[in-house]
Design a protein around this motif. Structure first.
Motif, PDB file in Angstrom:
ATOM      1  N   ARG A  95      -8.645  14.799   9.763  1.00 37.90           N
ATOM      2  CA  ARG A  95      -9.825  14.370   9.237  1.00 37.90           C
ATOM      3  C   ARG A  95      -9.633  13.199   7.785  1.00 37.90           C
ATOM      4  NH1 ARG A  95     -15.269  13.735   9.813  1.00 37.90           N
ATOM      5  NH2 ARG A  95     -16.369  13.926   7.876  1.00 37.90           N
ATOM      6  N   ALA A  96      -8.419  13.376   7.238  1.00 33.05           N
ATOM      7  CA  ALA A  96      -7.982  12.812   6.071  1.00 33.05           C
ATOM      8  C   ALA A  96      -7.853  11.403   6.350  1.00 33.05           C
ATOM      9  CB  ALA A  96      -7.039  13.396   5.158  1.00 33.05           C
ATOM     10  N   HIS A  97      -7.133  11.094   7.519  1.00 33.87           N
ATOM     11  CA  HIS A  97      -6.804   9.757   8.012  1.00 33.87           C
ATOM     12  C   HIS A  97      -7.577   9.295   9.104  1.00 33.87           C
ATOM     13  CE1 HIS A  97      -3.466  11.620   5.756  1.00 33.87           C
ATOM     14  NE2 HIS A  97      -3.059  10.566   5.536  1.00 33.87           N
TER      15      HIS A  97
ATOM     16  N   ILE B  78      -3.499  -5.054  10.049  1.00 33.69           N
ATOM     17  CA  ILE B  78      -2.367  -5.027   9.657  1.00 33.69           C
ATOM     18  C   ILE B  78      -2.248  -3.875   8.822  1.00 33.69           C
ATOM     19  CG2 ILE B  78      -0.501  -6.083   7.938  1.00 33.69           C
ATOM     20  CD1 ILE B  78      -1.629  -8.824   8.930  1.00 33.69           C
ATOM     21  N   ASN B  79      -1.210  -2.918   8.877  1.00 28.15           N
ATOM     22  CA  ASN B  79      -1.026  -1.807   8.132  1.00 28.15           C
ATOM     23  C   ASN B  79       0.012  -2.387   7.043  1.00 28.15           C
ATOM     24  OD1 ASN B  79      -0.027   0.656   6.868  1.00 28.15           O
ATOM     25  ND2 ASN B  79      -0.261   1.781   9.037  1.00 28.15           N
ATOM     26  N   ALA B  80      -0.436  -2.173   5.772  1.00 27.36           N
ATOM     27  CA  ALA B  80       0.293  -2.691   5.024  1.00 27.36           C
ATOM     28  C   ALA B  80       1.301  -1.779   4.012  1.00 27.36           C
ATOM     29  CB  ALA B  80      -0.734  -3.128   3.587  1.00 27.36           C
ATOM     30  N   TYR B  81       1.659  -0.496   4.773  1.00 31.17           N
ATOM     31  CA  TYR B  81       2.124   0.556   4.250  1.00 31.17           C
ATOM     32  C   TYR B  81       3.579   0.057   3.669  1.00 31.17           C
ATOM     33  CZ  TYR B  81       5.516   4.238   3.876  1.00 31.17           C
ATOM     34  OH  TYR B  81       6.396   5.409   3.490  1.00 31.17           O
ATOM     35  N   ASP B  82       3.978   0.260   2.402  1.00 28.37           N
ATOM     36  CA  ASP B  82       5.149  -0.231   1.661  1.00 28.37           C
ATOM     37  C   ASP B  82       4.637  -1.736   1.412  1.00 28.37           C
ATOM     38  OD1 ASP B  82       7.969  -1.503   1.099  1.00 28.37           O
ATOM     39  OD2 ASP B  82       8.430   0.702   1.407  1.00 28.37           O
ATOM     40  N   HIS B  83       5.120  -2.532   2.283  1.00 25.89           N
ATOM     41  CA  HIS B  83       5.133  -3.802   1.891  1.00 25.89           C
ATOM     42  C   HIS B  83       5.006  -4.730   3.323  1.00 25.89           C
ATOM     43  CE1 HIS B  83       9.399  -4.404   1.894  1.00 25.89           C
ATOM     44  NE2 HIS B  83       9.324  -5.470   1.984  1.00 25.89           N
ATOM     45  N   TYR B  84       4.334  -5.891   3.427  1.00 24.04           N
ATOM     46  CA  TYR B  84       4.358  -6.527   4.683  1.00 24.04           C
ATOM     47  C   TYR B  84       3.840  -8.039   4.202  1.00 24.04           C
ATOM     48  CZ  TYR B  84       3.895  -7.857   9.597  1.00 24.04           C
ATOM     49  OH  TYR B  84       3.939  -8.399  10.924  1.00 24.04           O
TER      50      TYR B  84
ATOM     51  N   ALA C  63      -7.685  -7.911   9.222  1.00 23.35           N
ATOM     52  CA  ALA C  63      -8.069  -6.830   8.598  1.00 23.35           C
ATOM     53  C   ALA C  63      -7.031  -6.068   8.023  1.00 23.35           C
ATOM     54  CB  ALA C  63      -8.849  -5.917   9.396  1.00 23.35           C
ATOM     55  N   VAL C  64      -6.505  -5.717   6.672  1.00 26.51           N
ATOM     56  CA  VAL C  64      -5.480  -5.302   6.337  1.00 26.51           C
ATOM     57  C   VAL C  64      -5.814  -3.879   5.445  1.00 26.51           C
ATOM     58  CG1 VAL C  64      -5.386  -6.634   4.225  1.00 26.51           C
ATOM     59  CG2 VAL C  64      -3.524  -5.627   4.742  1.00 26.51           C
ATOM     60  N   HIS C  65      -5.105  -2.988   5.947  1.00 32.33           N
ATOM     61  CA  HIS C  65      -5.334  -1.584   5.424  1.00 32.33           C
ATOM     62  C   HIS C  65      -4.129  -0.980   5.074  1.00 32.33           C
ATOM     63  CE1 HIS C  65      -3.951   0.686   8.834  1.00 32.33           C
ATOM     64  NE2 HIS C  65      -4.214  -0.402   9.528  1.00 32.33           N
ATOM     65  N   GLY C  66      -4.345   0.358   4.369  1.00 31.46           N
ATOM     66  CA  GLY C  66      -3.227   0.993   3.903  1.00 31.46           C
ATOM     67  C   GLY C  66      -3.630   2.671   4.468  1.00 31.46           C
ATOM     68  N   HIS C  67      -3.273   3.554   3.664  1.00 28.52           N
ATOM     69  CA  HIS C  67      -3.485   4.938   3.828  1.00 28.52           C
ATOM     70  C   HIS C  67      -2.542   5.774   4.996  1.00 28.52           C
ATOM     71  CE1 HIS C  67      -5.958   8.556   3.144  1.00 28.52           C
ATOM     72  NE2 HIS C  67      -6.560   8.338   4.386  1.00 28.52           N
ATOM     73  N   VAL C  68      -2.630   5.039   6.087  1.00 27.04           N
ATOM     74  CA  VAL C  68      -1.996   5.558   7.266  1.00 27.04           C
ATOM     75  C   VAL C  68      -0.286   5.386   7.049  1.00 27.04           C
ATOM     76  CG1 VAL C  68      -1.718   6.223   9.594  1.00 27.04           C
ATOM     77  CG2 VAL C  68      -3.867   5.802   8.661  1.00 27.04           C
ATOM     78  N   HIS C  69       0.405   6.321   6.564  1.00 21.90           N
ATOM     79  CA  HIS C  69       1.980   6.051   6.395  1.00 21.90           C
ATOM     80  C   HIS C  69       2.560   5.578   7.808  1.00 21.90           C
ATOM     81  CE1 HIS C  69       2.185   7.821   2.256  1.00 21.90           C
ATOM     82  NE2 HIS C  69       1.066   7.369   2.352  1.00 21.90           N
ATOM     83  N   LEU C  70       3.423   4.554   7.917  1.00 23.86           N
ATOM     84  CA  LEU C  70       4.174   4.422   9.027  1.00 23.86           C
ATOM     85  C   LEU C  70       4.908   5.302   9.474  1.00 23.86           C
ATOM     86  CD1 LEU C  70       4.467   0.506   8.880  1.00 23.86           C
ATOM     87  CD2 LEU C  70       2.795   1.815  10.402  1.00 23.86           C
ATOM     88  N   ASN C  71       5.382   6.152   8.492  1.00 24.34           N
ATOM     89  CA  ASN C  71       6.468   7.406   8.816  1.00 24.34           C
ATOM     90  C   ASN C  71       5.848   8.519   9.158  1.00 24.34           C
ATOM     91  OD1 ASN C  71       5.502   8.123   6.424  1.00 24.34           O
ATOM     92  ND2 ASN C  71       7.309   7.854   5.136  1.00 24.34           N
ATOM     93  N   TYR C  72       4.354   8.472   9.473  1.00 25.48           N
ATOM     94  CA  TYR C  72       3.713   9.785   9.965  1.00 25.48           C
ATOM     95  C   TYR C  72       4.042   9.921  11.418  1.00 25.48           C
ATOM     96  CZ  TYR C  72       0.777  10.202   5.752  1.00 25.48           C
ATOM     97  OH  TYR C  72       0.207  10.213   4.429  1.00 25.48           O
ATOM     98  N   SER C  73       4.180   8.920  12.336  1.00 22.96           N
ATOM     99  CA  SER C  73       4.349   8.954  13.545  1.00 22.96           C
ATOM    100  C   SER C  73       5.336   7.692  14.186  1.00 22.96           C
ATOM    101  CB  SER C  73       3.113   9.048  14.478  1.00 22.96           C
ATOM    102  OG  SER C  73       3.191   9.062  15.729  1.00 22.96           O
TER     103      SER C  73
ATOM    104  N   SER D 244       0.979  -1.060   0.042  1.00 22.81           N
ATOM    105  CA  SER D 244       0.123   0.077   0.135  1.00 22.81           C
ATOM    106  C   SER D 244       0.873   1.387   0.003  1.00 22.81           C
ATOM    107  CB  SER D 244      -0.776  -0.001   1.201  1.00 22.81           C
ATOM    108  OG  SER D 244      -1.822   0.943   1.171  1.00 22.81           O
ATOM    109  N   ASP D 245       0.453   2.136  -0.747  1.00 25.48           N
ATOM    110  CA  ASP D 245       0.701   3.779  -0.386  1.00 25.48           C
ATOM    111  C   ASP D 245       2.088   3.947  -1.003  1.00 25.48           C
ATOM    112  OD1 ASP D 245      -1.412   5.103   1.016  1.00 25.48           O
ATOM    113  OD2 ASP D 245      -1.154   3.157   1.967  1.00 25.48           O
ATOM    114  N   HIS D 246       3.114   3.052  -1.020  1.00 20.34           N
ATOM    115  CA  HIS D 246       4.586   3.314  -1.571  1.00 20.34           C
ATOM    116  C   HIS D 246       5.268   2.476  -2.290  1.00 20.34           C
ATOM    117  CE1 HIS D 246       8.985   3.500  -0.462  1.00 20.34           C
ATOM    118  NE2 HIS D 246       8.636   4.922  -0.725  1.00 20.34           N
TER     119      HIS D 246
END
Length: 196
Positions: A141-143, A186-192, A161-171, A7-9
């Motif tokens: 609001r966006a996230h 699971i946050n799928a940011y980049d790859h997992y 439940a797997v999602h993206g949108h919230v980049h792990l480098n945000y915080s 996701s996302d990247h």
């Protein structure tokens, strides 16, 4: 079953420095949105695993140039080797862009699926772009996550439940994996990679 979530990247590990061994044992690829359609086409061509995807809030380009060889699972349950996968893309509406929904609009999307979900006794994996509310989402609001995703998890108890949108480098406080009512989130940011 070994699943690659993305996701996302566009991951340099998978795209810029690709070698076949990195995806040799992957059975399925799940895209949670906001990725270049050529990236998805590249992965489906070189991995020998099917790519299922939902739209992210920046995926308006898919209407002009969809990812070739990939399957969109928006608003449906897709059965892959006996694993039932529900797809609901998009993010919270924060301006008038594509694939953005209010809480009420996302509720309506789920309501249209609810009878079928009950008849098939639920699903095994929930694939979304935005996270469930209060689980790996943020205060802006966006996230913000969708409350109806929480209700789906609490009602049907999918394994993941797997999602993206919230980049792990945000915080630094954001986590790759969380739990909601016994379901792995699971946050799928980049790859997992995970197994089910």
């Amino acid at each position: 079953m070994k699943i690659l979530a993305i996701s996302d990247h566009e991951s340099p590990y998978l795209w810029d420095h690709f070698t076949p061994d990195k995806v040799a044992d992957i059975d399925l690829i799940l895209s949670c949105g906001d990725l270049d359609p050529e990236y998805l086409s590249f992965l489906v061509t070189l991995s020998h695993a099917p790519v299922l995807y939902v739209h992210g809030n920046h995926d308006g380009r898919y209407e002009r140039k969809p990812p070739l060889g990939c399957t969109c699972i928006e608003d449906q349950v897709y059965n892959f080797q006996g694993v039932r996968i529900l797809g609901l893309g998009g993010s919270m509406r924060y301006h008038n862009g594509p694939y953005q929904y209010t809480q009420a609009q996302m509720n309506l999307r789920v309501l249209k699926l609810y009878t079928g979900l009950r008849l098939m006794r639920g699903f095994d994996i929930l694939v979304t772009h935005a996270p469930p509310h209060g689980v790996c989402d943020t205060q802006d609001r966006a996230h913000e996550g969708f409350l109806v995703f929480n209700r789906l998890v609490e009602r049907f108890h999918p394994a993941v439940a797997v999602h993206g949108h919230v980049h792990l480098n945000y915080s630094h406080r954001l986590q790759r994996e969380s739990s909601l009512d016994g379901t792995r989130v699971i946050n799928a940011y980049d790859h997992y990679t995970f197994e089910i």
